[in-house]
Design a protein around this motif. Structure first.
Motif, short mmCIF file in Angstrom:
data_model
loop_
_atom_site.label_atom_id
_atom_site.label_comp_id
_atom_site.label_asym_id
_atom_site.label_seq_id
_atom_site.Cartn_x
_atom_site.Cartn_y
_atom_site.Cartn_z
N TYR A 42 48.64 45.22 34.77
CA TYR A 42 47.65 45.60 35.87
C TYR A 42 47.38 44.35 36.89
CZ TYR A 42 46.62 49.92 33.27
OH TYR A 42 46.60 51.29 32.82
N ALA A 43 47.39 42.98 36.52
CA ALA A 43 47.11 42.24 37.31
C ALA A 43 48.26 41.88 38.44
CB ALA A 43 46.80 40.78 36.66
N ALA A 44 49.55 42.02 37.71
CA ALA A 44 50.71 41.84 38.67
C ALA A 44 50.72 43.26 39.53
CB ALA A 44 51.99 41.94 37.78
N PHE A 45 50.27 44.36 39.33
CA PHE A 45 50.46 45.29 40.05
C PHE A 45 49.47 45.45 41.40
CE2 PHE A 45 48.46 49.35 41.39
CZ PHE A 45 49.53 50.26 41.71
N ASN A 46 48.30 44.95 40.88
CA ASN A 46 47.31 44.54 41.89
C ASN A 46 47.78 43.65 42.77
OD1 ASN A 46 45.34 46.45 40.98
ND2 ASN A 46 44.53 45.25 39.69
N GLU A 47 48.18 42.46 42.44
CA GLU A 47 48.77 41.43 43.45
C GLU A 47 49.93 42.07 44.42
OE1 GLU A 47 49.96 38.23 40.91
OE2 GLU A 47 48.06 37.77 40.01
N ASP A 75 39.54 51.21 47.59
CA ASP A 75 38.52 52.06 46.73
C ASP A 75 39.32 52.35 45.43
OD1 ASP A 75 40.35 53.80 47.59
OD2 ASP A 75 39.11 55.26 47.97
N SER A 76 40.07 51.68 45.06
CA SER A 76 40.80 51.94 43.81
C SER A 76 39.75 50.86 42.73
CB SER A 76 42.32 51.00 43.60
OG SER A 76 42.27 49.75 43.92
N LEU A 77 40.09 51.87 41.44
CA LEU A 77 39.11 51.32 40.59
C LEU A 77 39.68 49.86 39.89
CD1 LEU A 77 38.75 54.36 38.22
CD2 LEU A 77 37.00 53.41 39.74
N PRO A 78 38.71 48.90 39.51
CA PRO A 78 38.90 47.57 38.98
C PRO A 78 39.19 47.52 37.59
CG PRO A 78 36.57 47.99 38.90
CD PRO A 78 37.16 49.18 39.61
N ALA A 79 40.08 46.74 37.24
CA ALA A 79 40.41 47.04 35.74
C ALA A 79 39.38 47.20 34.67
CB ALA A 79 41.09 45.25 35.34
N TYR A 80 39.82 48.08 33.67
CA TYR A 80 38.91 48.32 32.63
C TYR A 80 38.23 46.93 31.83
CZ TYR A 80 37.19 50.83 28.40
OH TYR A 80 36.25 51.13 27.41
N ASP A 81 37.02 47.32 31.80
CA ASP A 81 36.12 46.24 31.00
C ASP A 81 35.27 46.60 30.12
OD1 ASP A 81 35.69 43.52 30.47
OD2 ASP A 81 33.86 43.33 32.02
N GLY A 82 35.23 47.94 29.64
CA GLY A 82 34.36 48.47 28.70
C GLY A 82 34.97 48.30 27.26
N PRO A 194 32.31 51.55 37.64
CA PRO A 194 33.99 51.60 37.76
C PRO A 194 34.92 50.71 36.58
CG PRO A 194 32.82 51.35 39.99
CD PRO A 194 31.77 51.00 38.70
N GLN A 195 34.05 49.66 36.19
CA GLN A 195 35.00 49.05 34.94
C GLN A 195 34.79 49.74 33.91
OE1 GLN A 195 33.27 45.02 35.92
NE2 GLN A 195 35.25 44.50 36.10
N ARG A 196 34.30 50.53 33.67
CA ARG A 196 34.31 51.41 32.29
C ARG A 196 34.87 52.82 32.29
NH1 ARG A 196 30.03 50.53 27.91
NH2 ARG A 196 29.62 48.18 28.21
N ILE A 197 35.57 52.87 33.46
CA ILE A 197 36.52 54.11 33.69
C ILE A 197 37.84 54.15 32.81
CG2 ILE A 197 37.67 55.83 35.27
CD1 ILE A 197 34.53 55.60 35.65
N VAL A 198 37.67 55.04 31.84
CA VAL A 198 39.02 55.32 30.85
C VAL A 198 40.00 55.53 31.61
CG1 VAL A 198 39.73 56.12 28.63
CG2 VAL A 198 37.29 55.39 28.83
N CYS A 199 39.98 56.89 32.39
CA CYS A 199 41.01 57.37 33.15
C CYS A 199 40.29 58.28 34.11
CB CYS A 199 41.94 58.24 32.22
SG CYS A 199 40.90 59.56 31.11
#
Length: 225
Positions: A42-47, A75-82, A194-199
Motif C-alpha cells: 500500500y505504501a509503495a502504491f501511494n508513493e 480524496d482516496s482513503l488513507p491506510a486502514y488503521d482500525g 476514513p482510517q477505519r474503512i474496511v472496504c
C-alpha cells in the motif's frame, strides 16, 4: 501559465526519474508481499501514485502533454488503521439521484398516497395524510416515495420513479464496540473515520469513460482491499 511559472526541463526529467524509481519500489514490494493486505504494498502504491501525479502535472505545465495514467485523487482513503478483528461495523451508503421526470415522480407518489390516504404526510409527520400532501410538491412526493420503499428497491426501480441515477458509494467501517441505541442518530455521518474503512464500493459514470486508444492505456487503480 506564464513562462516564469513553467517548470524547467530538468524538473520534468527529475519527476520522470522519480516515477521510474517508484515503479521499481512498487514491483519490489509486490514481489515481497506478505499476505493479501501487506502495508508495504500500500505504501509503495501511494508513493507511485504521488510520483505519477507530480510528473503528469509538470509534463502538462511544461509541454502541454499528458500521460495515459489515471491517478487516484487526493480524496482516496488513507491506510486502514482500525482493529484487526472488529467487534462491530457501520455501513455508510450514499446514492445520488437527479429528479429527471418530476411529473412521473409526482404521479407515482400520488398513486402510493391514494392507497393509504390517511397515512403520514410527505414529510413523515402526521397531518392531513399523504394523499393530500403530495399535490404538486416534489418535496412531499420524495417523502412519500422513500417512506414506502426501501432504498435498495428505489435504486433498482429509479427510472420508474422519474429519477436518474448518479454516483453512489458504500463504505464498510470497523468499530471496536457496537454503538449504544440512539447514540449517533442526531449526527449519523459525522464520526466516519476514513482510517477505519474496511472496504468501499463506488459506482460512477466516470469509470465508464474510456479514451479512444483505451487498449494502449495503462491505468493506475486502487489495489483490491
Amino acid at each position: 501559465m506564464s513562462d516564469a511559472a513553467q517548470p524547467s526541463a530538468a524538473e520534468v526529467r527529475a519527476a520522470a526519474e522519480a516515477v521510474k524509481a517508484a515503479l521499481d519500489r512498487h514491483l519490489d514490494a509486490v514481489e515481497r508481499r506478505v499476505g493479501g493486505d501487506d502495508p508495504a504494498v500500500y505504501a509503495a502504491f501511494n508513493e507511485l501514485a504521488a510520483a505519477a501525479e507530480t510528473y503528469d502535472e509538470l509534463l502538462y505545465d511544461a509541454y502541454d502533454e499528458v500521460t495515459p495514467f489515471e491517478i487516484p485523487g487526493d480524496d482516496s482513503l488513507p491506510a486502514y488503521d482500525g482493529p484487526e478483528e472488529p467487534n462491530a461495523l457501520s455501513v455508510l451508503i450514499r446514492r445520488d439521484y437527479a429528479v429527471a421526470e418530476p411529473q412521473r415522480l409526482l404521479s407515482q407518489a400520488q398513486r402510493i398516497a391514494d392507497l393509504d390516504p390517511d397515512g403520514a404526510s410527505g414529510n413523515g409527520l402526521p397531518g392531513k395524510g399523504a394523499a393530500a400532501a403530495v399535490g404538486s410538491s416534489v418535496h412531499a412526493a420524495l417523502g412519500v416515495l422513500f417512506g414506502e420503499y426501501e432504498p435498495d428497491e428505489i435504486a433498482s426501480r429509479h427510472k420508474e420513479f422519474g429519477l436518474e441515477e448518479g454516483d453512489s458509494t458504500l463504505w464498510v467501517a470497523a468499530a471496536d464496540e457496537p454503538a449504544d441505541p440512539g447514540e449517533w442518530l442526531a449526527a449519523p455521518f459525522d464520526h466516519a473515520d476514513p482510517q477505519r474503512i474496511v472496504c468501499r464500493f463506488d459506482v460512477s459514470a466516470v469509470f465508464d469513460e474510456e479514451p479512444d486508444d483505451a487498449d494502449d492505456d495503462l491505468e493506475l487503480i486502487d489495489p483490491e482491499p
